[in-house]
Write a protein that holds these residues in place. Structure first.
Motif, PDB file in Angstrom:
ATOM      1  N   ARG A   1       9.111  37.884  77.322  1.00 20.10           N
ATOM      2  CA  ARG A   1      10.083  37.143  76.552  1.00 20.10           C
ATOM      3  C   ARG A   1      10.441  35.707  76.762  1.00 20.10           C
ATOM      4  N   LEU A   2      10.816  35.424  77.782  1.00 19.07           N
ATOM      5  CA  LEU A   2      11.524  34.431  78.667  1.00 19.07           C
ATOM      6  C   LEU A   2       9.972  33.267  78.901  1.00 19.07           C
ATOM      7  N   ALA A   3       9.267  34.146  79.657  1.00 18.56           N
ATOM      8  CA  ALA A   3       7.963  33.252  79.852  1.00 18.56           C
ATOM      9  C   ALA A   3       7.643  32.715  78.837  1.00 18.56           C
ATOM     10  N   ALA A   4       7.336  33.761  77.429  1.00 21.18           N
ATOM     11  CA  ALA A   4       6.508  32.987  76.236  1.00 21.18           C
ATOM     12  C   ALA A   4       7.196  31.880  75.977  1.00 21.18           C
ATOM     13  N   ILE A   5       8.515  31.860  75.503  1.00 16.83           N
ATOM     14  CA  ILE A   5       9.712  30.656  75.503  1.00 16.83           C
ATOM     15  C   ILE A   5       9.051  29.768  76.228  1.00 16.83           C
ATOM     16  N   HIS A   6       9.439  29.947  77.324  1.00 18.93           N
ATOM     17  CA  HIS A   6       9.266  28.397  78.259  1.00 18.93           C
ATOM     18  C   HIS A   6       7.886  28.023  78.101  1.00 18.93           C
ATOM     19  N   THR A   7       7.078  28.383  77.456  1.00 17.30           N
ATOM     20  CA  THR A   7       5.494  28.002  77.809  1.00 17.30           C
ATOM     21  C   THR A   7       5.258  26.726  76.472  1.00 17.30           C
ATOM     22  N   ALA A   8       6.319  27.951  75.343  1.00 20.26           N
ATOM     23  CA  ALA A   8       6.306  27.139  74.018  1.00 20.26           C
ATOM     24  C   ALA A   8       7.034  26.071  74.016  1.00 20.26           C
TER      25      ALA A   8
END
Length: 468
Positions: A337-344
C-alpha cells in the motif's frame, strides 16, 4: 474600507448551509505556567478578551447588495462585540479528553453567522489533569489551513519566560507586517465591478495553455492514473448526504516513527501519513462490511514549485494544488500500500509541476467541482463520487512553543466535511509529533473514534513490514 472577496472565499460562503458549515478549527492544549493558581483559566480568558484594538482581519464580515453589483465583499463590523467572539467554558466531570472532544465536536458543528465577523475562540478549563484548552474556529473564506497555522504561530514563542504576548486578533500581533498602502482589492464600492473585470481579463492571459493542461489531466484520469481529476472512485458510506452534527477525534504520533518508515522505503512522511490513513480506513470499512473492491480515492492538497506564470500579477514559486490519490484499500499488505501511494504521489506532483499556478488551480477546481455540484443538484448518491475523503497535512512549529509562559503540549486541526464527503482527515506537525484530527458527520461516520486505534495499528504494521 471595503474589499472584494476572492472567488475561492466567495464559494465557501455561498456553498455552506446548516448541514455543511465551512469553517476550519483548531484545538490546542496548554500546561499552566509554573506558579499559576486555580484561576488561571479565567486569567487566560480575560487576557484574550481585554484587547485595546482588534486586527482588521477579525473585524471583517461578508456583505452583498445592489451597491456591490451583487458581488460578495468584506466590510468592517461597526458594532463589533468581543464578548460574542471570546467565550469561557468548563468541562463536566470527570474532565477527560473525551469530554473535551465532545465539546469541540458540538462547537464545530455550529455555523458562523454572516452578520458578525466569522470567528470564535473558546477558552476551556475543567480537564482533570489541570491543562487548559483553546478551541478556535475561523471561516474558510477568511483563512485557509496554512494561514490559520501562521496566525497561531504569530502569537507563540519558544521562550517560556516571555510575557505580554497578544492573541491573534489583537492588532499588536501584526502591526508593522501589513502594507500601509491600499491594494487593488481594497477601494470603494464603485470599484468592485472594475476589479472583477480586471481579474477576468488577467486570467485570459493563460488561456492558451489551458487546453493542453486539460488534455493531460483528462488523459491521466481516463487511464486511472494520479491526476487532479478522478473518474474511478467507488461508492462508499462516506459519500452520502451529511447532517450538521459533528464528531471529532484526535491523537498524535512521533514523527520519528513515520520518518523511519519513509527512510526504509524511500517514501516521504506525507506518503506514510496517507498509507496509515488508507490502512485505517480499510480496517474500519471491513469492520462494517462496507469495503468496496476498488481502492478508495483521497483528495490531497499539495504545495509544489510550479512553472513560472505568465500573469504579471503572479509571483510564481509556491503554488497549491490537489491530486486524487488511490489509497490502496484493496491491498492487504501495508508495504504494498505504501509503495503504491508513493508512486502515485510522485506521478501526481510531476504532472502538476509542468503547469503554471493558474492552470494548477483550474485543474484542481475541475477535479473538485463534482463534489460541490452533486449535492447542489441533489444528486448525491446517484452519481459516482469524484473522491471518497479529504486528507491534508499542514506543517507546524518544529520546537516547543509557549503562550505567555503556558506550554503548548498538543495541537489538533478540525476541518470541513461536505455533502458526499463525510470524513476529513487533517494533520499538523508540532514539536516532534504529528497530530491527526478526524472530523466527520456524526450520523454518516459511526464510531469515528475507532479510526484512531486503526491508525495506530497501521503504523505498527508498516514498521513491521519494512523493518523500521
Amino acid at each position: 474600507m471595503v474589499s472584494l472577496i476572492d472567488p475561492t472565499g466567495a464559494s465557501f460562503l455561498l456553498v455552506e448551509n446548516r448541514s455543511m458549515p465551512m469553517h476550519v478549527g483548531g484545538l490546542q492544549l496548554f500546561e499552566k505556567p509554573e506558579g499559576a493558581g486555580r484561576g488561571y483559566g479565567r486569567e487566560m480568558y480575560e487576557s484574550m478578551r481585554d484587547v485595546e484594538e482588534i486586527a482588521p482581519l477579525f473585524l471583517k464580515r461578508p456583505h452583498r447588495s445592489l451597491s456591490t453589483a451583487g458581488q460578495l465583499v468584506w466590510v468592517e463590523d461597526e458594532q463589533f462585540d468581543i464578548d460574542h467572539h471570546i467565550r469561557h467554558s468548563a468541562l463536566p466531570n470527570p474532565g477527560r479528553i473525551r469530554e473535551l472532544l465532545d465539546l469541540s465536536s458540538r462547537l464545530h458543528g455550529t455555523r458562523l453567522a454572516w452578520e458578525r465577523p466569522m470567528w470564535e475562540a473558546h477558552v476551556i478549563e475543567g480537564l482533570r489533569d489541570g491543562r487548559v484548552a483553546l478551541y478556535t474556529k475561523v471561516h474558510h473564506s477568511l483563512v485557509d489551513g496554512i494561514s490559520a497555522m501562521r496566525l497561531v504561530q504569530s502569537t507563540l514563542s519558544g521562550d517560556p519566560d516571555l510575557r505580554e504576548m497578544p492573541p491573534p486578533w489583537d492588532a499588536r500581533t501584526r502591526r508593522g507586517r501589513q502594507r500601509p498602502v491600499t491594494t487593488d482589492t481594497e477601494s470603494g464600492l464603485a470599484e468592485i465591478p472594475t476589479q472583477a473585470l480586471r481579474s477576468a481579463l488577467g486570467i485570459t492571459a493563460e488561456a492558451a495553455g489551458m487546453p493542453g493542461a486539460l488534455i493531460k489531466t483528462l488523459t491521466k484520469s481516463v487511464r486511472n492514473e494520479t491526476s487532479a481529476l478522478s473518474l474511478h472512485a467507488p461508492r462508499t458510506i462516506f459519500n452520502q448526504k451529511i447532517t450538521g452534527s459533528r464528531r471529532f477525534a484526535a491523537q498524535d504520533w512521533s514523527i520519528e516513527r513515520l520518518r523511519a518508515v519513509g527512510a526504509a522505503t524511500g517514501a516521504t512522511i506525507n506518503d506514510v501519513v496517507l498509507a496509515m490513513c488508507g490502512g485505517a480506513v480499510r480496517r474500519y470499512l471491513l469492520e462494517l462490511d462496507a469495503l468496496p473492491d476498488a481502492p478508495l480515492v483521497a483528495m490531497v492538497p499539495i504545495g509544489l514549485k510550479a512553472k513560472e506564470s505568465q500573469l504579471a500579477s503572479t509571483d510564481g514559486g509556491n503554488a497549491v494544488g490537489s491530486v486524487m490519490v488511490q489509497l490502496g484499500t484493496d491491498l492487504a499488505d501495508p508495504a504494498d500500500r505504501l509503495a503504491a501511494i508513493h508512486t502515485a504521489m510522485v506521478d501526481g506532483k510531476e504532472a502538476l509541476s509542468t503547469m503554471t499556478p493558474i492552470q494548477i488551480m483550474a485543474m484542481s477546481a475541475l477535479g473538485q467541482a463534482p463534489a460541490i455540484a452533486a449535492p447542489m443538484l441533489r444528486m448525491s448518491g446517484l452519481v459516482r463520487p469524484p473522491y471518497n475523503l479529504i486528507i491534508s497535512n499542514v506543517p507546524g512549529p518544529r520546537t516547543t512553543q509557549y503562550w505567555n509562559g503556558a506550554k503548548m503540549v498538543g495541537h489538533y486541526p478540525l476541518s470541513i466535511p461536505i455533502n458526499g464527503m463525510a470524513l476529513n482527515i487533517t494533520c499538523i506537525s508540532y514539536d516532534g509529533n504529528i497530530g491527526f484530527g478526524l472530523t466527520g458527520c456524526r450520523r454518516t461516520v459511526p464510531h469515528l473514534q475507532r479510526l484512531l486505534s486503526h491508525l495506530d495499528r497501521e503504523l505498527v504494521a508498516l514498521e513491521r513490514a519494512v523493518g523500521a
